[in-house]
Design an enzyme around this catalytic site. Sequence first.
Site, short mmCIF file in Angstrom:
data_model
loop_
_atom_site.label_atom_id
_atom_site.label_comp_id
_atom_site.label_asym_id
_atom_site.label_seq_id
_atom_site.Cartn_x
_atom_site.Cartn_y
_atom_site.Cartn_z
N TYR A 39 23.03 3.04 -1.18
CA TYR A 39 24.45 3.36 -1.09
C TYR A 39 25.08 3.37 -2.47
CZ TYR A 39 29.27 2.88 0.73
OH TYR A 39 30.61 3.05 1.04
N LYS A 70 26.82 6.55 -4.20
CA LYS A 70 28.23 6.53 -4.56
C LYS A 70 28.44 6.59 -6.08
CE LYS A 70 30.05 6.29 -0.39
NZ LYS A 70 30.84 7.37 0.19
P1 NAP Z 1 32.54 4.80 9.47
O1 NAP Z 1 33.56 4.02 10.23
O2 NAP Z 1 31.10 4.44 9.57
O3 NAP Z 1 32.73 6.38 9.76
C1 NAP Z 1 31.87 7.28 9.12
C2 NAP Z 1 32.08 8.62 9.75
O4 NAP Z 1 31.17 9.56 9.16
C3 NAP Z 1 31.78 8.59 11.26
O5 NAP Z 1 32.69 9.42 11.95
C4 NAP Z 1 30.38 9.20 11.30
O6 NAP Z 1 30.09 9.84 12.51
C5 NAP Z 1 30.49 10.23 10.20
N1 NAP Z 1 29.16 10.68 9.78
C6 NAP Z 1 28.12 9.92 9.39
N2 NAP Z 1 27.06 10.72 9.10
C7 NAP Z 1 27.45 12.01 9.32
C8 NAP Z 1 26.81 13.28 9.21
N3 NAP Z 1 25.55 13.39 8.82
N4 NAP Z 1 27.53 14.39 9.54
C9 NAP Z 1 28.82 14.29 9.96
N5 NAP Z 1 29.50 13.11 10.08
C10 NAP Z 1 28.80 11.99 9.76
O7 NAP Z 1 32.87 4.70 7.92
P2 NAP Z 1 34.26 4.43 7.16
O8 NAP Z 1 34.37 3.00 6.84
O9 NAP Z 1 35.37 5.14 7.86
O10 NAP Z 1 33.92 5.17 5.79
C11 NAP Z 1 34.24 6.53 5.57
C12 NAP Z 1 33.85 6.83 4.14
O11 NAP Z 1 34.45 5.86 3.27
C13 NAP Z 1 32.34 6.70 3.89
O12 NAP Z 1 31.95 7.67 2.93
C14 NAP Z 1 32.19 5.31 3.28
O13 NAP Z 1 31.03 5.22 2.48
C15 NAP Z 1 33.44 5.23 2.48
N6 NAP Z 1 33.90 3.89 2.14
C16 NAP Z 1 34.13 2.96 3.12
C17 NAP Z 1 34.65 1.71 2.74
C18 NAP Z 1 34.93 0.63 3.73
O14 NAP Z 1 35.13 -0.52 3.29
N7 NAP Z 1 34.97 0.91 5.02
C19 NAP Z 1 34.93 1.43 1.41
C20 NAP Z 1 34.64 2.41 0.44
C21 NAP Z 1 34.15 3.63 0.82
P3 NAP Z 1 29.12 9.06 13.58
O15 NAP Z 1 29.98 8.00 14.19
O16 NAP Z 1 28.69 10.13 14.51
O17 NAP Z 1 27.97 8.47 12.78
C1 GCO Z 2 29.13 -3.39 1.59
C2 GCO Z 2 30.31 -2.59 2.07
C3 GCO Z 2 30.85 -1.74 0.94
C4 GCO Z 2 32.05 -1.00 1.43
C5 GCO Z 2 32.65 -0.15 0.39
C6 GCO Z 2 33.20 -0.93 -0.75
O1 GCO Z 2 28.17 -3.55 2.36
O2 GCO Z 2 29.22 -3.87 0.45
O3 GCO Z 2 29.94 -1.78 3.17
O4 GCO Z 2 29.87 -0.87 0.50
O5 GCO Z 2 31.68 -0.16 2.48
O6 GCO Z 2 31.80 0.86 -0.04
O7 GCO Z 2 33.94 -0.05 -1.57
#
Ligand code: NAP
Ligand code: GCO
Length: 265
Positions: free
Chosen positions: A158, A162
């Site tokens: 990851y 990223k």
């Molecule tokens: P999430 O709740 O796991 O949602 C991810 C979404 O992406 C889900 O709708 C998933 O669909 C979809 N997805 C995964 N693989 C896919 C594919 N191959 N084609 C189309 N759709 C796909 O994640 P989130 O927390 O909302 O995160 C969204 C983004 O923010 C991600 O890029 C994550 O790395 C980033 N992010 C998250 C955090 C955090 O703390 N949550 C922090 C920094 C960055 P399915 O349900 O069908 O798998």
């Molecule tokens: C982890 C978390 C983080 C967050 C996010 C932080 O396991 O450390 O999932 O990766 O998703 O990316 O910015």
Amino acid sequence: MESMFRLDGKVALITGASYGIGFAIAKALANAGATIVFNDIKQELVDKGLASYESEGIKAHGYVCDVTDENAVNALVATIEKEVGVIDVLVNNAGIIKRIPMHEMSAKEFRQVIDVDLNAPFIMSKAVIPSMIKKGGGKIINICSMMSELGRETVSAYAAAKGGLKMLTRNIASEYGEYNIQCNGIGPGYIATPQTAPLRELQADGSRHPFDSFIIAKTPAARWGNPDDLAGPAVFLASDASNFVNGHILYVDGGILAYIGKQPK
Ligand code: NAP
Ligand code: GCO
């Protein structure tokens, strides 16, 4: 001044936006006037997403598409252009994480994460750029992470993805800035979504997960972010207000990257 933050007449595609961060960003762009298009891997998730948008008063367009499948992505973009319009704003949000100690992670598992979190934003961006050039410009927003800057145990794939996404953002900005395409990133901190739910699970004795307490101590805001914390930054980067911002990663982390962390009691 306010009009520069409006998105009326713009078509915004947010990938993986049935729920979570993508859904919150899509809501914000819709409230600024954009027409919302989103995709997910499964029809039932697209249907769930459409119902969620409708409950927010948003008439979204939803499509089934795996963002790692280049043929499917090219077909999706062609269908959107025919049925909705040329994509003005692309938010590469879809992402996965696999928390496995690196020495126990298979190459296949590593590649799966790279495929969704890095290769897919390349595929999606490559698919929308030609029409953005023809139209005279566009916005690409890549959802990066704390792991674009920091590492930690069990998230090697990851973090590699990223970190690469940060540089892909800068390279798209460099290569296509002359066509009035701005490519920037949003780097969320720790946000309460299904992706981080395992890190916040209560312990058997009802106490907080150790990682939950750790993040609270590492965040000056002393809280997890919620997806709506990303609304304003997303509207800013999708709108004319950011037309001279390019290749920038906007960290929305409550101050984590600036802070050494609170001394344990
Ligand atoms: P999430 O709740 O796991 O949602 C991810 C979404 O992406 C889900 O709708 C998933 O669909 C979809 N997805 C995964 N693989 C896919 C594919 N191959 N084609 C189309 N759709 C796909 O994640 P989130 O927390 O909302 O995160 C969204 C983004 O923010 C991600 O890029 C994550 O790395 C980033 N992010 C998250 C955090 C955090 O703390 N949550 C922090 C920094 C960055 P399915 O349900 O069908 O798998
Ligand atoms: C982890 C978390 C983080 C967050 C996010 C932080 O396991 O450390 O999932 O990766 O998703 O990316 O910015």
